[in-house]
Design an enzyme around this catalytic site. Structure first.
Site, PDB file in Angstrom:
ATOM      1  N   ASP A 334       0.846  -1.193   0.000  1.00 15.77           N
ATOM      2  CA  ASP A 334       0.000   0.000   0.000  1.00 15.77           C
ATOM      3  C   ASP A 334       0.879   1.240   0.000  1.00 15.77           C
ATOM      4  OD1 ASP A 334      -2.465  -1.159  -0.026  1.00 15.77           O
ATOM      5  OD2 ASP A 334      -2.677  -1.235   2.138  1.00 15.77           O
ATOM      6  N   ASP A 625      -4.021  -2.915   5.696  1.00 16.77           N
ATOM      7  CA  ASP A 625      -4.458  -2.430   7.002  1.00 16.77           C
ATOM      8  C   ASP A 625      -5.966  -2.459   7.173  1.00 16.77           C
ATOM      9  OD1 ASP A 625      -5.173  -0.435   5.270  1.00 16.77           O
ATOM     10  OD2 ASP A 625      -3.960   1.139   6.203  1.00 16.77           O
ATOM     11  N   ASP A 629      -8.827  -6.189   3.331  1.00 21.26           N
ATOM     12  CA  ASP A 629      -7.503  -6.734   3.000  1.00 21.26           C
ATOM     13  C   ASP A 629      -7.286  -8.104   3.614  1.00 21.26           C
ATOM     14  OD1 ASP A 629      -6.855  -4.404   1.650  1.00 21.26           O
ATOM     15  OD2 ASP A 629      -6.034  -3.446   3.435  1.00 21.26           O
TER      16      ASP A 629
END
Length: 898
Positions: A334, A625, A629
């Protein structure tokens, strides 16, 4: 009985209907007694993925190891043969191995448990007519909960009261903008996704601004999290490369051992020896052939690696995962919060009259300054720039308290810039009359305010998307004079905004006026989520060692590419989330090979991307996070969750938690993974050479029709007492930079390689030859005495110690490593030698091991002989280094000269 409500049902009901159905009271809430009853029905507002196994089950599970089971079989055979001494000895060996392994793993799990225990979220709940603060896990359906800025939503809640309430639902939706919450019931068709349910606050999301109240409709498994957990449980995590390698090694050793043992027994039977005697020899061979210390040393080394990583702020939840980190060759990361700080910061301010200021400093602390043409910006020298920030402060709901932001990041960035210009308190000069919050339709925020003491003069202050702001503007500010906005000026401002966007900035426009149809354009604010310190260096190191980094972000292509370039991520092509959806699996796999930057990617795309990469044989690390996910984190070979910004679900699904949300921590963890496998290979070499030497020694003695040079107790001493401490100390050998800089290990690569087996066989040959020569030399009188077996036994042990010294490195000499760099090794070898002296000189142990005291001259002779295994190994390493240097020089010579 009160049942939980599904969010997609509750959102269509009025708040009064929901309260009635949940039998709750808006003024008094539930009573403690009623809450206790509901908790017994629905359970705690918590998730239990795996129930803790009883200790006795964990202990018994240690016996499942194939090496332990083979040793256990040897003990049973000895028992049936009435060889009770051997059976007891082998059983004691099994208990030692299993118990130490269990204790080490248990201690590791307990240490990890303390580290991975998440801070339990608290909530503000109405009970018995009073608001109380307690752990969110105590909530039950029907509880009335109060939400404020900064709160983590403790359960699924139907909102019935909201004041400027905006909730960050990015963990569910991937959308960076907080969702505005309403109290009215939804009309029309059924809500299909989270974004449609504007009157529901979902468990685990974060209140960004405003406040509100609601009634709990779902807790624990009955919340929206529950569906994510069910999918996560169904996804089987792949076996780690180490688990595969150790399983293969155990099967190979078992197979080879049984083949050799069977051959020896058949040969002895053909020679006319007694069958029971051959069984006895078979048991001894089984004990000699199996490196009993291997399971425990692997476990201990992994546990030590876990502790070392914990100190580096990487929490590893499963021991085998430690070594897998050294195999990862692709990391899907990310951007926000991992590669960047997740702290928006104003870096450029451009006024409508051409002034341009640069802002220094990061975060919300207010440190730094705003400078234009070399001078600090103030109302006297640059009023146009000051006006831009003034509008941004007035049209703002955030607050900065002691350097901590309460509100949205973009608004916090503007306030931080205002602090640098000493303008933070300027909104106290105004009275706010009305607000129109930012939403996805208008893409701007408007505040109607008036200067205190002059309430009749009302002004509209606006900030938002450039095109939307300019649509409402008829004028622009030029040196304090409002001039008509021409098409030429309009295009100029749009062009300026695009240029700022290409440089990676998020751009907001500001304007003000007496009405929304007659605004004056003032200028642009450019802000960026700055890269984390050290991330660029970490990416460079990872790429140099052969690890590919792929950046996944929800940003636009221009912003994503700009940030990637800043971080040193070069991409031949980019890939969008829409393309991920449109491409076939084969085409996506091919595209991912060339793509480093993936933009407009939502959490739902990540699982597909991981599976595509894994289909090409890549070992994939995935950072995440959010709640959505979780499936991707679990399906990746290494799931990496963020410790600070990550949700509870992502942390539970992940294998590794980065405490500081920093990719540099991941780099350190991967280096540790390489080091651990390097050390595992070293002690496997040591253990195999010892086991093969013992097996060969007894085999040759059998074929030569000689007595066994070592009895069962001596073999156990060698395999457990002697091999244990030195082997464990090899597991903590400091690893040099040469090993760390090597490319990721192939997941299919076995622990046993040709060079390793060459070293193993060379060492075993020297050990067997030297030990047999001592045995033959001592038997010159054709009689077996305690002195003969003591000399042979001690010779083998000393060979073992020198062999351990040579196993500290596959390539480097002891002079390069240093004798004292691994103090644990020195203590282990010293303890083993002390134990051997006790066996030789301590009377009770003399009787047990059938030994007798030796002379000092005997030890001088044995040390001189046994050091040969170390000397030969060092000479071999020297020749290999010389050859390697010459080969490298030859390869660097241009082909024209060859």
């Amino acid at each position: 009985m009160i049942n939980c409500l599904k969010a997609d049902e509750a959102c269509h009901m009025t708040s009064d209907d929901v309260l009635h159905l949940m039998r709750s009271d808006i003024q008094h809430g539930l009573s403690h007694n009623d809450a206790a009853v509901r908790q017994r029905i629905h359970g705690l507002n918590d998730f239990e993925i795996n129930e803790d196994e009883p200790l006795w089950k964990k202990y018994l599970s240690q016996f499942k190891d194939p090496l332990i089971m083979l040793l256990l079989g040897s003990a049973i055979v000895s028992l049936f043969m009435r060889q009770f001494d051997d059976a007891i000895s082998i059983t004691v060996a099994i208990i030692i191995v299993v118990t130490v392994a269990f204790v080490q793993e248990y201690r590791s799990e307990k240490s990890l448990e303390a580290l991975t225990k998440l801070v339990p979220p608290k909530c503000h709940c109405l009970r018995n007519g009073k608001y109380e603060t307690f752990l969110a896990r105590e909530l039950v359906p029907g509880d009335i909960v109060s939400l404020s800025t900064g709160d983590r939503v403790p359960a699924d809640i139907r909102i019935f009261e909201a004041f400027d309430l905006a909730i960050d639902e990015s963990s569910f939706t991937g959308e960076t903008e907080p969702a505005r919450k309403l109290t009215e019931s939804l009309r029309g068709e059924k809500a299909f996704n989270v974004t449609d349910m504007q009157n529901i606050a979902f468990m685990g999301t974060l209140v960004r601004c405003g406040n509100g109240k609601g009634v709990v409709i779902g807790t624990g498994d009955n919340s929206e999290f529950g569906e994510i957990f069910r999918i996560m449980k169904a996804e089987e995590p792949p076996k780690t490369p180490l688990q595969k390698s150790m399983s293969l090694l155990g099967k190979q050793l078992s197979a080879y051992s049984f083949i050799v043992i069977g051959l020896i027994m058949v040969t002895g039977w053909i020679q006319g020896r007694k069958l029971l005697k051959m069984f006895n020899i078979g048991v001894s061979l089984a004990v000699a052939a199996i490196p009993e210390g291997l399971p425990i040393v692997v476990t201990v080394t992994l546990a030590i690696g876990v502790m070392r990583m914990a100190k580096k702020k990487a929490i590893v939840k499963k021991l085998p995962i430690v070594e897998t980190l050294g195999c990862v060759n692709v990391i899907c990361s990310d951007k926000t919060g991992t590669l960047t700080k997740n702290e928006m910061t104003v870096t450029r301010i451009v006024s409508s009259d051409g002034d341009e200021a640069e802002a220094t400093g990061l975060g919300y602390s207010g440190t730094g300054q705003v400078v234009c043409r070399g001078e600090t910006v103030n109302p006297e020298n640059h009023p146009s720039l000051v006006k831009i920030v003034e509008i941004g402060v007035i049209c703002n709901n955030a607050q900065i308290v002691d350097g901590e932001l309460h509100g949205q990041p973009t608004e916090g960035a503007i306030l931080a810039a205002a602090v640098k210009m000493d303008m933070y308190s300027i909104r106290n000069q105004y009275i706010r009359l009305q607000e129109w919050p930012f939403n996805s339709d208008t893409k701007m925020m408007t505040v109607k305010a008036a200067v205190r003491g002059n309430e009749d003069a009302q002004t509209y202050f606006v900030k938002g998307a450039v095109e939307r702001i300019l649509q409402h503007c008829t004028k622009f500010n030029e040196r304090g004079v409002l001039r008509p906005l021409t098409n030429q000026q309009y295009n100029l401002f749009v062009s300026q905004a695009k240029n700022m966007g290409r440089s990676g900035l998020r751009v907001l426009a500001t304007a003000y006026g007496s009405s929304m149809s007659d605004l004056a354009f003032v200028g642009l604010i450019g802000m960026i989520d700055p890269p984390r310190e050290g991330v660029k260096e970490a990416i460079t190191i990872l790429q140099e060692t052969g690890v590919e980094i792929k950046m996944l972000t929800g940003d636009s292509e221009e912003t994503a590419v700009s940030i990637a370039n800043r971080l040193g991520l070069k991409s031949r092509r980019t890939l969008s989330g829409e393309e991920v959806d449109s491409l076939s699996f084969e085409a996506l796999t091919a595209s991912l090979i060339e793509s480093t930057v993936l933009y407009r990617v939502s959490p739902r795309h990540k699982h597909v991307i991981i599976k595509a990469l894994q289909s090409t044989g890549q070992i994939v690390g995935m950072t995440g996070d959010g709640v959505n996910d979780a499936v991707a984190l679990k399906s990746a070979d290494i799931g990496i969750a963020m410790g600070r910004s990550g949700t509870d679900v992502s942390k539970e699904a992940a294998d590794v938690i980065l405490v500081d949300d920093n990719l540099r921590t991941m780099e350190a963890a991967m280096e540790e993974g390489k080091a651990i496998f390097h050390n595992i290979r070293n002690f496997v070499r040591f253990q195999l050479s010892t086991s093969i030497a013992a097996l060969t020694l007894i085999t040759i003695s059998t074929f030569a029709n000689l007595p066994n040079p070592l009895n069962a107790m001596q073999i156990l001493w060698i395999n457990i007492i002697m091999d244990g401490p030195p082997a464990q100390s090899l597991g903590v050998e400091p690893v040099d930079d040469d090993t760390i800089k090597q490319p990721p290990r192939k997941a299919t690569e076995s622990i046993i390689t040709r060079p390793l087996m060459t070293n193993v066989l060379l060492s075993a040959t020297i050990i067997v030859s030297g030990t047999l020569w001592v045995f033959w030399r001592e038997m010159a009188d054709n009689k077996i005495t305690p002195r003969d077996t003591t000399m042979t036994f001690t010779c083998f042990v000393l060979f073992d110690m020198f062999n351990a010294l040579s196993c500290r490195s596959q390539k480097k000499s002891i002079l390069q490593l240093g004798f004292t760099t691994n103090r644990t090794f020195l203590l282990a070898v010293g303890g083993s030698l002390l134990g051997q002296l006790l066996v030789v000189y301590f009377p009770p142990l003399q009787r047990t091991f059938q030994t007798e005291a030796l002379y000092i001259t005997d030890f001088i002779f044995l040390i001189t002989l046994t050091s040969s295994v170390f000397i030969v190994s060092e000479v071999k390493k020297w020749f290999e280094r010389v050859y390697s240097v010459k080969r490298d020089r030859f390869e660097r010579i241009p082909s024209d000269y060859v």
